[in-house]
Design a protein around this motif. Structure first.
Motif, PDB file in Angstrom:
ATOM      1  N   MET A   1       2.437  10.189  -5.143  1.00  0.00           N
ATOM      2  CA  MET A   1       2.814   8.833  -4.739  1.00  0.00           C
ATOM      3  C   MET A   1       3.753   8.835  -3.538  1.00  0.00           C
ATOM      4  O   MET A   1       3.562   8.092  -2.574  1.00  0.00           O
ATOM      5  CB  MET A   1       3.479   8.115  -5.924  1.00  0.00           C
TER       6      MET A   1
ATOM      7  N   TYR B   1       4.450   5.749  -1.603  1.00  0.00           N
ATOM      8  CA  TYR B   1       4.723   4.752  -2.632  1.00  0.00           C
ATOM      9  C   TYR B   1       6.067   5.052  -3.291  1.00  0.00           C
ATOM     10  O   TYR B   1       6.486   6.207  -3.379  1.00  0.00           O
ATOM     11  CB  TYR B   1       3.655   4.771  -3.736  1.00  0.00           C
TER      12      TYR B   1
ATOM     13  N   THR C   1       4.012  -0.232  -3.256  1.00  0.00           N
ATOM     14  CA  THR C   1       3.725   0.120  -1.870  1.00  0.00           C
ATOM     15  C   THR C   1       4.234  -0.989  -0.966  1.00  0.00           C
ATOM     16  O   THR C   1       4.317  -2.147  -1.381  1.00  0.00           O
ATOM     17  CB  THR C   1       2.211   0.330  -1.653  1.00  0.00           C
TER      18      THR C   1
ATOM     19  N   ASN D   1      -5.183   0.218  -2.986  1.00  0.00           N
ATOM     20  CA  ASN D   1      -4.163   1.250  -3.161  1.00  0.00           C
ATOM     21  C   ASN D   1      -4.304   1.951  -4.501  1.00  0.00           C
ATOM     22  O   ASN D   1      -4.111   3.173  -4.598  1.00  0.00           O
ATOM     23  CB  ASN D   1      -2.772   0.624  -3.029  1.00  0.00           C
TER      24      ASN D   1
END
Length: 710
Positions: free
Chosen positions: A294, A300, A316, A332
């Motif tokens: 991530m 993220y 995000t 995403n």
């Protein structure tokens, strides 16, 4: 009728704005680029004499497509200045008849005037011809153009790009320049472009040019017309608020890592935070793998619950205000799902093969063309780590096992996909394979500290492995002659050196580092590869490591001269260096009068002994002591020297220095009443021996003669 003429009103300072419009700048370095650009412009304006002083006079702005600086109250032109040039002396300028010589005529010609227009300057060395003229200050346009060029040259850009058919270079192709002095557009040029009062807004949400009416309306105009938040700090605060609010709304807490936060801020001009989720089944994969997927790969922010456990959600930050946020979220989630599925597959697949079975494959993985394979490095680490284990009381069997497995995860599929997790993955696989906890922890922790401020290895086995790995790398790379220079440090040896110091000092590990480096170098002897394993290379490696101590202790608030005092005696153990430095620091803090006096006396002794030949270990002959002051000093030296020596022998440097504080008065009286360089050679030599004894006592801790004596 008489006409009264008004005096022209001097132009008032105005605020200045400069902007360089580019293609997308590297997000990781955007903050430093913005700060450096603004700082260089501000400095150049001050050097030119038109910049403001103090206060909130300079602000930097940066987005993915621009670097900008606002400077307040910039003067409209430089002040006039008097320029002087000194010519030949009067004696050389005129002959015996008072006529100008060729020297005078040549000087006048170079100044563009006749000899009769030159002045004279009288100094202690004589009288000289002098040319003086008034030079008008430059206009703001010229000054700003020069400041802009200077700032562009000074930017910390590793690799500059060229674009089009021009020769200009910058971090990214440049498409526009904006230069506003108050409400006036400055016609400056840089990077092959001429500046105006036009800028551009968001790449997707704004169309065409945006006119900036004044330097002070830049931020508001960009925000309202261009959907760009140019202020880096404001944009980052908005991201924090959006991400924090979304996380709380979805039952978690967002982990806002500073490095990631800076990178995300450098990726967007109009931040829009969105929440997404992933399948809970992926939580069976180690959290570090999920976080890396991530954070490092997708940029993220991950979420945790109140106990610090990973939640199946992420946030995000998009640079687009979408009309269909659900589609953006879905996209995403789909990308992350594929990434996590790969990680899950590698995690399960790798464990079908024991970690130990991968050890042999390391013999086919090259560490360095002249140092051999990773497998060969593991053998060297093993020998060093066992040596360290014997000194720190670590379990030798656990250390040997940890060394054998410490690099095995380098040939796993999961580390191949996530190389930043080497060591961490090996620790998980070792634990899953039933290895002792100390062994699996050592595999996981031996890369620590990975960066400034990172935690240290916690267990004894982990520390042995971490130290051995770094010492071997330093010895090997230096033996290859690849010494770090300037900013070039491809093997991160500076970080390795600092890691060695931190582990030994902060974990209070007493080791002879010099001897350990010697052993590492001996292991390379006969290895081949034309390596330099000489004593000089050992000293070079040791010096490279201990050079890091200065910055380490300066960051902790220690005085540079105190650090230099301990460095002068070159302790071979970093922990011993620490104890000595702490003792010197406390000595000057707790006994300032005695410490300053004795530092001054030591400096004086150094100067006196500089050109003398004496036996460094001899003691003064009592029969040759004549003056009461030298007799008293010798007696006091015997008494406090014995006491201090006992403390020094046990590493109690602070107590030893406090004992030596008792020498202040007898040393002061000695220098006040005794002539060291007596006419009698025997008496003179005896007094020099006495002073050498004082010097030798202090050198058992540090060379305090270099510490401030004022």
């Amino acid at each position: 009728m008489a006409v009264t003429r008004r005096r022209p009103v001097a132009a008032r300072p105005r605020n200045l704005l400069l902007e360089i419009g580019t293609e997308e700048l590297p997000p990781k370095s955007l903050k430093s680029l913005g700060e450096c650009f603004a700082g260089a412009v501000h400095e150049a304006l001050n050097e030119a004499g038109v910049g403001p002083e103090g206060g909130d006079s300079c602000r930097w702005y940066a987005t993915p497509r621009r670097l900008a600086v606002w400077v307040g109250k910039v003067k409209p032109r430089q002040p006039d200045r008097i320029e002087e040039r000194r010519g030949p002396s009067i004696r050389a300028a005129f002959d015996g008849h008072g006529m100008p010589t060729p020297a005078a005529l040549g000087f006048a010609r170079s100044c563009g005037v006749g000899v009769d227009k030159l002045g004279r300057q009288v100094t202690d060395q004589g009288e000289w011809l002098l040319f003086r003229r008034k030079v008008a200050g430059e206009r703001i346009r010229d000054i700003v153009e020069q400041a802009l060029e200077q700032a562009i040259r000074r930017l910390p850009i590793a690799r500059r790009m060229r674009w089009g058919n021009g020769t200009e270079e910058f971090v990214r192709p440049v498409h526009w320049l904006l230069a506003m002095y108050g409400s006036e557009a400055l016609k400056v040029s840089a990077l092959g472009l001429k500046a105006g009062k036009w800028t551009y807004g968001h790449r997707f949400h704004s169309r065409g040019e945006i006119r900036i009416m004044s330097a002070d309306r830049y931020l508001d105009t960009l925000k309202k017309q261009g959907l760009v938040i140019a202020d880096y700090g404001e944009r980052q605060q908005l991201i924090v608020r959006q991400v924090t609010r979304l996380a709380r709304r979805n039952g978690g807490t967002a982990v806002l890592e500073p490095v990631l936060l800076d990178e995300v801020t450098g990726l967007v001009e109009w931040p829009q935070a969105l929440y997404g989720e992933f399948d809970r089944r992926f939580l069976k994969v180690p959290p570090e793998v999920l976080v890396s997927s991530m954070q490092d790969h997708q940029k993220y922010f991950h979420l945790e619950d109140g106990r610090g456990r990973l939640l199946p959600g992420f946030i995000t930050v998009s640079n687009v205000r979408s009309r269909s946020p659900k589609r953006v979220r879905s996209g995403n989630e789909r990308v992350l799902r594929a990434r996590l599925a790969d990680a899950e597959f590698f995690w399960l697949s790798d464990q079908k093969q024991p970690l130990e079975s991968r050890r042999g494959a390391l013999d086919r993985v090259l560490f360095h063309e002249r140092l051999g394979s990773i497998g060969a490095k593991v053998e060297r680490i093993r020998a060093l780590a066992l040596e360290i284990a014997g000194q720190v009381g670590a379990n030798a069997e656990q250390v040997a096992r940890a060394c054998d497995l410490c690099k095995a995860d380098l040939v796993t599929d999961l580390v191949g996909e996530f190389p930043e997790l080497q060591g961490i993955v090996g620790g998980y696989y070792a634990a899953a394979g039933g290895e002792d906890r100390a062994v699996s922890n050592a595999i996981r922790e031996h890369y620590k500290p990975r960066f400034a401020g990172d935690g240290l290895p916690r267990g004894r086995v982990s520390r042995c492995l971490a130290l051995a790995d770094r010492v071997d790398s330093l010895a090997g790379i230096f033996a290859c002659g690849e010494v770090p220079s300037g900013d070039r440090d491809p093997y991160a040896l500076r970080r390795a050196a600092l890691g060695i110091l931190r582990i030994q000092i902060e974990e209070r590990i007493e080791l002879d580092l010099y001897r350990l480096i010697e052993q590492a170098m001996h292991q390379l002897d006969g290895h081949g590869g034309n390596l330099d394993v000489s004593d000089e290379t050992v000293r070079q490696v040791f010096g490279f490591v201990t050079d890091r101590l200065r910055a380490y202790y300066l960051s902790m608030g220690f005085d540079a001269l105190e650090i230099a005092a301990v460095t002068a005696v070159a302790p071979r153990s970093p922990l011993d260096f620490h104890r000595r430095l702490a003792a010197v620091h406390d000595f000057f803090g707790n006994e300032p009068e005695a410490a300053r006096s004795l530092a001054s006396a030591n400096k004086r002794i150094v100067n006196i002994l500089a050109d003398q030949e004496i036996d460094e270990v001899s003691i003064p002959d009592a029969a040759l002591l004549r003056e009461p002051a030298e007799i008293a000093l010798a007696k006091k030296l015997d008494k406090v020297g014995a006491k201090a020596g006992r403390h020094f022998a046990k590493g109690r440097y602070g107590r030893g220095l406090m004992a030596l504080a008792g020498l202040k008065k007898p040393v002061d009286r000695f220098f006040d009443r005794v002539m060291v360089m007596d006419e009698d050679p025997a008496v003179r030599s005896n007094r020099l021996v006495l002073l050498a004894g004082i010097r030798r006592l202090f050198l058992a801790v540090a060379d305090i003669s270099v510490v401030r004596a004022e």
